[in-house]
Write a protein that holds these residues in place. Structure first.
Motif, PDB file in Angstrom:
ATOM      1  N   LEU A  76      -6.308   5.059   9.151  1.00  0.00           N
ATOM      2  CA  LEU A  76      -6.828   4.664  10.453  1.00  0.00           C
ATOM      3  C   LEU A  76      -6.154   3.374  10.901  1.00  0.00           C
ATOM      4  O   LEU A  76      -6.204   2.354  10.200  1.00  0.00           O
ATOM      5  N   PHE A  77      -5.542   3.414  12.076  1.00  0.00           N
ATOM      6  CA  PHE A  77      -4.999   2.222  12.717  1.00  0.00           C
ATOM      7  C   PHE A  77      -6.000   1.780  13.773  1.00  0.00           C
ATOM      8  O   PHE A  77      -6.270   2.531  14.724  1.00  0.00           O
ATOM      9  N   ALA A  78      -6.554   0.590  13.624  1.00  0.00           N
ATOM     10  CA  ALA A  78      -7.615   0.178  14.541  1.00  0.00           C
ATOM     11  C   ALA A  78      -7.776  -1.336  14.542  1.00  0.00           C
ATOM     12  O   ALA A  78      -7.554  -1.999  13.521  1.00  0.00           O
ATOM     13  N   PRO A  79      -8.184  -1.899  15.691  1.00  0.00           N
ATOM     14  CA  PRO A  79      -8.528  -3.327  15.728  1.00  0.00           C
ATOM     15  C   PRO A  79      -9.851  -3.576  15.017  1.00  0.00           C
ATOM     16  O   PRO A  79     -10.596  -2.632  14.708  1.00  0.00           O
ATOM     17  N   ASP A  80     -10.165  -4.838  14.786  1.00  0.00           N
ATOM     18  CA  ASP A  80     -11.353  -5.188  14.004  1.00  0.00           C
ATOM     19  C   ASP A  80     -12.653  -4.697  14.617  1.00  0.00           C
ATOM     20  O   ASP A  80     -13.613  -4.394  13.903  1.00  0.00           O
ATOM     21  N   GLU A  81     -12.719  -4.617  15.947  1.00  0.00           N
ATOM     22  CA  GLU A  81     -13.991  -4.277  16.590  1.00  0.00           C
ATOM     23  C   GLU A  81     -14.385  -2.807  16.444  1.00  0.00           C
ATOM     24  O   GLU A  81     -15.515  -2.429  16.776  1.00  0.00           O
ATOM     25  N   ILE A  82     -13.497  -1.977  15.955  1.00  0.00           N
ATOM     26  CA  ILE A  82     -13.826  -0.559  15.742  1.00  0.00           C
ATOM     27  C   ILE A  82     -14.642  -0.429  14.469  1.00  0.00           C
ATOM     28  O   ILE A  82     -14.217  -0.822  13.389  1.00  0.00           O
ATOM     29  N   ASP A  83     -15.835   0.135  14.608  1.00  0.00           N
ATOM     30  CA  ASP A  83     -16.737   0.281  13.467  1.00  0.00           C
ATOM     31  C   ASP A  83     -16.562   1.650  12.824  1.00  0.00           C
ATOM     32  O   ASP A  83     -16.435   2.656  13.527  1.00  0.00           O
ATOM     33  N   GLY A 104       0.781  -1.231   0.000  1.00  0.00           N
ATOM     34  CA  GLY A 104       0.000   0.000   0.000  1.00  0.00           C
ATOM     35  C   GLY A 104       0.808   1.273   0.000  1.00  0.00           C
ATOM     36  O   GLY A 104       0.261   2.348   0.296  1.00  0.00           O
ATOM     37  N   LYS A 105       2.078   1.197  -0.342  1.00  0.00           N
ATOM     38  CA  LYS A 105       2.940   2.384  -0.247  1.00  0.00           C
ATOM     39  C   LYS A 105       2.553   3.501  -1.206  1.00  0.00           C
ATOM     40  O   LYS A 105       2.971   4.642  -1.036  1.00  0.00           O
ATOM     41  N   ASP A 106       1.717   3.194  -2.203  1.00  0.00           N
ATOM     42  CA  ASP A 106       1.240   4.242  -3.099  1.00  0.00           C
ATOM     43  C   ASP A 106       0.457   5.306  -2.331  1.00  0.00           C
ATOM     44  O   ASP A 106       0.400   6.465  -2.751  1.00  0.00           O
ATOM     45  N   SER A 107      -0.139   4.911  -1.206  1.00  0.00           N
ATOM     46  CA  SER A 107      -0.899   5.864  -0.387  1.00  0.00           C
ATOM     47  C   SER A 107       0.011   6.897   0.261  1.00  0.00           C
ATOM     48  O   SER A 107      -0.466   7.938   0.733  1.00  0.00           O
ATOM     49  N   LEU A 108       1.301   6.623   0.287  1.00  0.00           N
ATOM     50  CA  LEU A 108       2.273   7.523   0.894  1.00  0.00           C
ATOM     51  C   LEU A 108       3.033   8.339  -0.147  1.00  0.00           C
ATOM     52  O   LEU A 108       3.986   9.040   0.188  1.00  0.00           O
ATOM     53  N   ALA A 109       2.598   8.278  -1.393  1.00  0.00           N
ATOM     54  CA  ALA A 109       3.340   8.944  -2.465  1.00  0.00           C
ATOM     55  C   ALA A 109       3.251  10.461  -2.372  1.00  0.00           C
ATOM     56  O   ALA A 109       4.156  11.172  -2.810  1.00  0.00           O
ATOM     57  N   LYS A 110       2.160  10.952  -1.801  1.00  0.00           N
ATOM     58  CA  LYS A 110       1.974  12.395  -1.713  1.00  0.00           C
ATOM     59  C   LYS A 110       1.340  12.749  -0.373  1.00  0.00           C
ATOM     60  O   LYS A 110       0.387  12.112   0.061  1.00  0.00           O
ATOM     61  N   GLY A 111       1.890  13.735   0.301  1.00  0.00           N
ATOM     62  CA  GLY A 111       1.357  14.156   1.589  1.00  0.00           C
ATOM     63  C   GLY A 111       0.573  15.452   1.483  1.00  0.00           C
ATOM     64  O   GLY A 111       0.385  15.981   0.383  1.00  0.00           O
ATOM     65  N   PRO A 112       0.107  15.955   2.598  1.00  0.00           N
ATOM     66  CA  PRO A 112       0.293  15.410   3.944  1.00  0.00           C
ATOM     67  C   PRO A 112      -0.612  14.215   4.225  1.00  0.00           C
ATOM     68  O   PRO A 112      -1.690  14.100   3.663  1.00  0.00           O
ATOM     69  N   VAL A 113      -0.116  13.348   5.128  1.00  0.00           N
ATOM     70  CA  VAL A 113      -0.814  12.123   5.497  1.00  0.00           C
ATOM     71  C   VAL A 113      -1.181  12.198   6.973  1.00  0.00           C
ATOM     72  O   VAL A 113      -0.332  12.490   7.809  1.00  0.00           O
ATOM     73  N   ALA A 114      -2.443  11.925   7.291  1.00  0.00           N
ATOM     74  CA  ALA A 114      -2.900  11.905   8.681  1.00  0.00           C
ATOM     75  C   ALA A 114      -2.948  10.466   9.178  1.00  0.00           C
ATOM     76  O   ALA A 114      -3.484   9.587   8.495  1.00  0.00           O
ATOM     77  N   LEU A 115      -2.384  10.238  10.344  1.00  0.00           N
ATOM     78  CA  LEU A 115      -2.382   8.918  10.977  1.00  0.00           C
ATOM     79  C   LEU A 115      -3.261   8.995  12.222  1.00  0.00           C
ATOM     80  O   LEU A 115      -2.961   9.728  13.156  1.00  0.00           O
TER      81      LEU A 115
END
Length: 286
Positions: free
Chosen positions: A50-57, A13-24
């Motif tokens: 979004l960094f999240a476990p599976d239970e986050i809807d 998925g590094k294409d998502s980092l090709a251009k910023g700014p990126v919010a984490l």
């Protein structure tokens, strides 16, 4: 787009980092995840991860607009592990990081985008930006026992202060430790190492750069609040995280009936209020 792990994202998925700014965005629980994502999408970030476990809807209307990475956000050092991995993967890209129920505000953010902000900041030869984590809290804890309410949000209008940051040879140049808010007023419930309210939440990745658990970088210039010749822009992160923790923790919840005091004021959800209170700085940007 969804990835089953950070390793898979860094591979496919590094294409998502090709251009910023990126919010984490790191979702520690399910509180206000959707509003956090909407807020940062509206500010013009090229990519919101979004960094999240599976239970986050996440609502369907938002899922298609973000990148989601399956991630254990309760693991030790989870934030620095992910941020440092992305720094190594995308040198030259601007990043911003926060937790759920946190909201970035910068000068004039109602009419200017995050890209406008960083374009000017780059012209000032700055590769990082100081952000103050301003505690937000519900005005009525009986009605909002979690201490989180977007409609009844309050903040402290005063009570903030700074101390010189010590180094091996004395105070560090252009670095201060900032304090205030709930972590100052209820400091008996907060570990000393967690009482600071300053973060370098916005920064430009480069080879060898690393973020520590103290929200500081191994490049000392990144930790400065301004350049040597004049004040620079600063931003704020309105955060329910401390209020939420104080009311969820069994060691503090029964000691706190309200977060309100004589210096509480309603949060108006705009940058002008923060500018008027001196909690963010426009520097030379007008």
């Amino acid at each position: 787009m969804r990835y089953e792990s950070l390793d898979i994202f860094l591979k496919d998925g590094k294409d998502s980092l090709a251009k910023g700014p990126v919010a984490l965005i790191f979702a520690e629980d399910d509180v206000e995840v959707a509003s956090t994502l909407r807020h940062h999408l509206a500010q013009g970030f090229k990519t919101v991860i979004l960094f999240a476990p599976d239970e986050i809807d996440v609502p369907k209307g938002i899922v298609t607009k973000i990148v989601r990475i399956r991630y254990n956000t309760r693991a030790p050092n989870m934030l620095t592990h992910a941020v440092n991995a992305l720094i190594a993967a995308a040198p030259g890209i601007w990043f911003y990081y926060c937790y759920n129920a946190e909201y970035l505000f910068f000068p004039f953010c109602e009419t200017r985008t995050i890209n406008d902000l960083l374009t000017f900041h780059t012209e000032e030869r700055r590769d990082s930006m100081l952000t103050y984590v301003i505690d937000l809290y519900a005005g009525n804890l009986w009605e909002c026992p979690s201490a989180v309410s977007l409609e009844d949000a309050h903040l402290d209008r005063s009570g903030y202060y700074a101390l010189g940051r010590s180094g091996n040879a004395g105070p560090k140049e252009r670095q201060l430790d900032f304090f205030g808010g709930l972590r100052w007023r209820f400091e008996e419930h907060v570990e000393p190492s967690r009482r600071r309210i300053d973060r370098i939440s916005i920064f430009k990745a480069k080879k060898g750069l690393k973020l520590s658990e103290a929200h500081l970088f191994n490049d000392e210039e990144y930790n400065t609040y301004a350049c040597p010749w004049h004040n620079n822009i600063t931003a704020a992160v309105g955060s329910f995280r401390t209020a939420k923790a104080l009311k969820a923790n069994a060691g503090s919840t029964f000691d706190i009936d309200t977060f309100m005091w004589h210096n509480s004021t309603e949060f108006k959800w705009n940058s002008q209020q923060l500018l008027s209170l001196g909690l963010i700085e426009p520097g030379q940007w007008f």
